[in-house]
Design an enzyme around this catalytic site. Structure first.
Site, short mmCIF file in Angstrom:
data_model
loop_
_atom_site.label_atom_id
_atom_site.label_comp_id
_atom_site.label_asym_id
_atom_site.label_seq_id
_atom_site.Cartn_x
_atom_site.Cartn_y
_atom_site.Cartn_z
N GLY A 232 42.02 28.98 74.19
CA GLY A 232 41.51 29.56 74.69
C GLY A 232 40.43 29.44 75.33
O GLY A 232 39.99 28.20 75.18
N GLY B 230 36.87 30.88 77.93
CA GLY B 230 35.58 31.77 78.17
C GLY B 230 34.74 30.57 79.01
O GLY B 230 35.13 29.98 79.55
N GLY B 231 33.63 31.50 79.80
CA GLY B 231 32.82 31.26 80.46
C GLY B 231 31.91 30.32 80.32
O GLY B 231 31.29 29.35 81.02
N MET B 232 31.75 30.20 78.91
CA MET B 232 31.00 28.44 78.76
C MET B 232 32.24 27.79 76.99
O MET B 232 31.07 26.66 77.02
CB MET B 232 29.39 28.94 77.61
N VAL C 16 38.13 26.21 73.64
CA VAL C 16 39.00 25.72 72.43
C VAL C 16 39.93 25.21 71.80
O VAL C 16 40.77 25.16 73.07
CB VAL C 16 38.72 27.26 71.29
N LYS D 103 35.99 23.58 69.18
CA LYS D 103 34.83 24.75 70.20
C LYS D 103 34.54 23.51 70.55
O LYS D 103 33.51 22.62 70.36
CB LYS D 103 34.43 25.84 69.36
N ASP E 121 29.22 39.48 67.94
CA ASP E 121 30.47 38.86 68.72
C ASP E 121 31.20 39.67 68.03
O ASP E 121 32.60 38.45 68.18
CB ASP E 121 30.55 38.27 69.40
#
Length: 514
Positions: free
Chosen positions: A18, A20-22, A25, A40, A141
């Site tokens: 997966g 994301g913006g930053m 993984v 990660k 989160d």
């Protein structure tokens, strides 16, 4: 970042799980120990406010520190941290690879989600949150994508500590102008940019439970600002209106977790767990219906400890002769601590300081300069290691002793009390931290307003964030607005600090206005 890349000369990336913006993984292979792991990768340059080489280096140091603190939490409901560091432009975190399905997929495959499963998931999450909040760590989160259901039904929490690295200052925003976290699970105080604490994770837990029981989050919308506005002002729909078979106590617990005012939520994760216990499945009941059943740990728990009542009585024991304690080598211990701190081995330095303090006090006297220096170093190192609960009594003792000798506005006494406020804030005691910051502010203003206004501004900033955290949004906004005017007069309107304040205040107005 591509398949086959070897991170840190050891971890070979295999498949992307997966992104994301930053960061991303990956599944990977640990070439040294020949095992599968999860890696990660984060990009420091994608975190707002991090641009210069010094800021990137500071973020790298904070990342390793937070990963080290996280790795010290020993709980079966947490993913194990194996390694952390930097590789090229990336920060990497190596974790245990967890088999199973994340909770979002689990919900999608079993909708409507059985309410006993929801209770079992919540109880396991409370056990995890109790452990991490005691450190203290705030997840920031918590959401279904960060929770895994394993084949044996146990629940594992992911990404602990990562959000706090990226959001150690709650004013820090991402490049999209939003605080770290997911809007659908974001507590009102977090949405307003206020100080976060264990109460923030409990709100996210309430959102998660509402989603499991009803099939949807309590507050949805087409824009992030619209969702955050609903968190602030709209009451959640009670889940029994959507699923009448849900027990009333479970509905009541979800509504308490979703209280707008943090002080109206349950006191801690342990209290939530105790409320869930009567709803858990009875031990030894019917077996799980299928794979990934989160009730399995309660229906078929691990074997208990041996019954002490049937254990044989111990025979007589001759008490050992206590050894004569060696004379403490304080100077040698101080030198070793300095070397360890230089090497980044903070936890070991803490252990040495903690062990040498009682012996040094016995030899030199509690009020001796040697013991004072050791205690000050011990408190500072505990804070640097994230052990705020242990640092707090040391700092209170230092503050009281210094104030008794030199007066309450002595610079060192003020610094110690400021650190006390920091510890209280990190421990989630927002009201106590607010009172402490307010108590030291006049002393800081008297001594530093002209020479070092940044220290005064920093305290006023924390007061504003804590007012938001305790639910006094109007007072918090007024505090930060006043701070902005003074910062503009001191630094100029285009300085980064008032620019950051202006952006945060504008965002607060947007959230409150929807």
């Amino acid at each position: 970042m591509t398949e086959g890349r070897v991170v840190a000369g050891r971890y070979e990336l295999a498949a992307l799980l997966g992104q994301g913006g930053m960061g991303q993984v990956w599944t990977a292979y640990d070439q040294r120990l020949d095992r599968r792991v999860a890696v990660k990768l984060l990009r420091p340059d994608r975190v707002a406010g991090v641009g210069s080489a010094e800021e990137v280096d500071e973020l790298r140091r904070r990342f390793v520190r937070e990963c080290r603190v996280t790795a010290q939490v020993d709980h079966p409901g947490l993913v194990t941290v194996h390694d952390a560091g930097s590789d090229g432009d990336d920060l990497y975190l190596v974790m245990q690879y967890v088999e199973g399905a994340d909770l979002a997929d689990h919900l999608a495959e079993h909708e409507p989600y059985p309410w006993p499963w929801t209770v079992a998931v919540a109880a396991q999450l409370c056990a995890v949150l109790s452990a991490v909040h005691a450190v203290p760590i705030v997840h920031r989160d918590l959401k279904p994508r960060n929770v895994m259901v394993r084949p044996d039904g146990t629940v594992t929490v992911l990404d602990l500590g990562v959000a706090s690295v990226l959001d150690s200052d709650t004013t820090r925003l991402t490049h999209t102008g939003s605080p770290i976290g997911s809007p659908a699970y974001m507590a009102p105080e977090q949405a307003m940019g206020g100080a976060v604490g264990p109460y923030t994770d409990l709100y996210a837990l309430g959102v998660l439970l509402h989603e499991l029981l009803s099939g949807d989050v309590p507050f949805a919308g087409s824009t992030a600002l619209g969702v955050l506005h609903r968190h602030l002002y709209e009451p959640p729909v009670p889940v029994r209106r959507l699923r009448p078979e849900v027990p009333e106590p479970l509905e009541a617990l979800v509504l308490r977790l979703l209280a707008k005012d943090p002080q109206s939520r349950p006191r801690c994760a342990q209290e939530v767990y105790e409320a869930l216990v009567p709803l858990l499945p009875a031990r030894g009941g019917p077996g799980p219906a299928g794979p990934l059943d989160p009730t399995r740990p309660f229906l078929r728990p691990h074997a208990p400890w041996p019954d002490r009542a049937t254990a044989p009585e111990p025979g007589p024991v001759t008490p050992p002769v206590p050894p004569v304690p060696p004379r403490p080598d304080v100077a040698g211990a101080v030198d070793e601590v300095k070397w360890l701190l230089g090497e980044g081995r903070i936890t070991q330095a803490v252990d040495i300081l903690g062990s040498i303090l009682p012996a040094a006090a016995a030899e030199h006297g509690e009020r001796s300069p040697v013991v004072r220096i050791l205690r000050k170093q011990y408190a500072a190192t505990l804070m640097d290691d994230g052990q705020y609960r242990r640092a707090l009594p040391e700092l209170r003792r230092l503050a009281a002793d210094r104030a008794a000798e030199a007066g309450p506005v002595d610079p060192q006494a003020l610094d110690f009390r400021h650190d006390v406020a920091q510890c209280l804030e990190q421990l989630g005691e927002a009201g106590a931290a607010l009172a402490e910051y307010r108590a030291v502010l006049p002393g800081f203003e008297a001594r530093y307003a002209a020479a070092d206004p940044s220290r005064v501004f920093g305290i006023r900033h924390r007061i504003g964030h804590l007012l938001l955290a305790v639910g006094d949004h109007a007072a918090g906004h007024h505090q930060l607005q006043s701070l902005l005017w003074d910062a503009e007069r001191r630094y100029g309107a285009q300085h980064p600090y008032p620019t950051e304040l202006r952006r945060a205040l504008a965002r607060q107005r947007e959230v409150r206005g929807g």
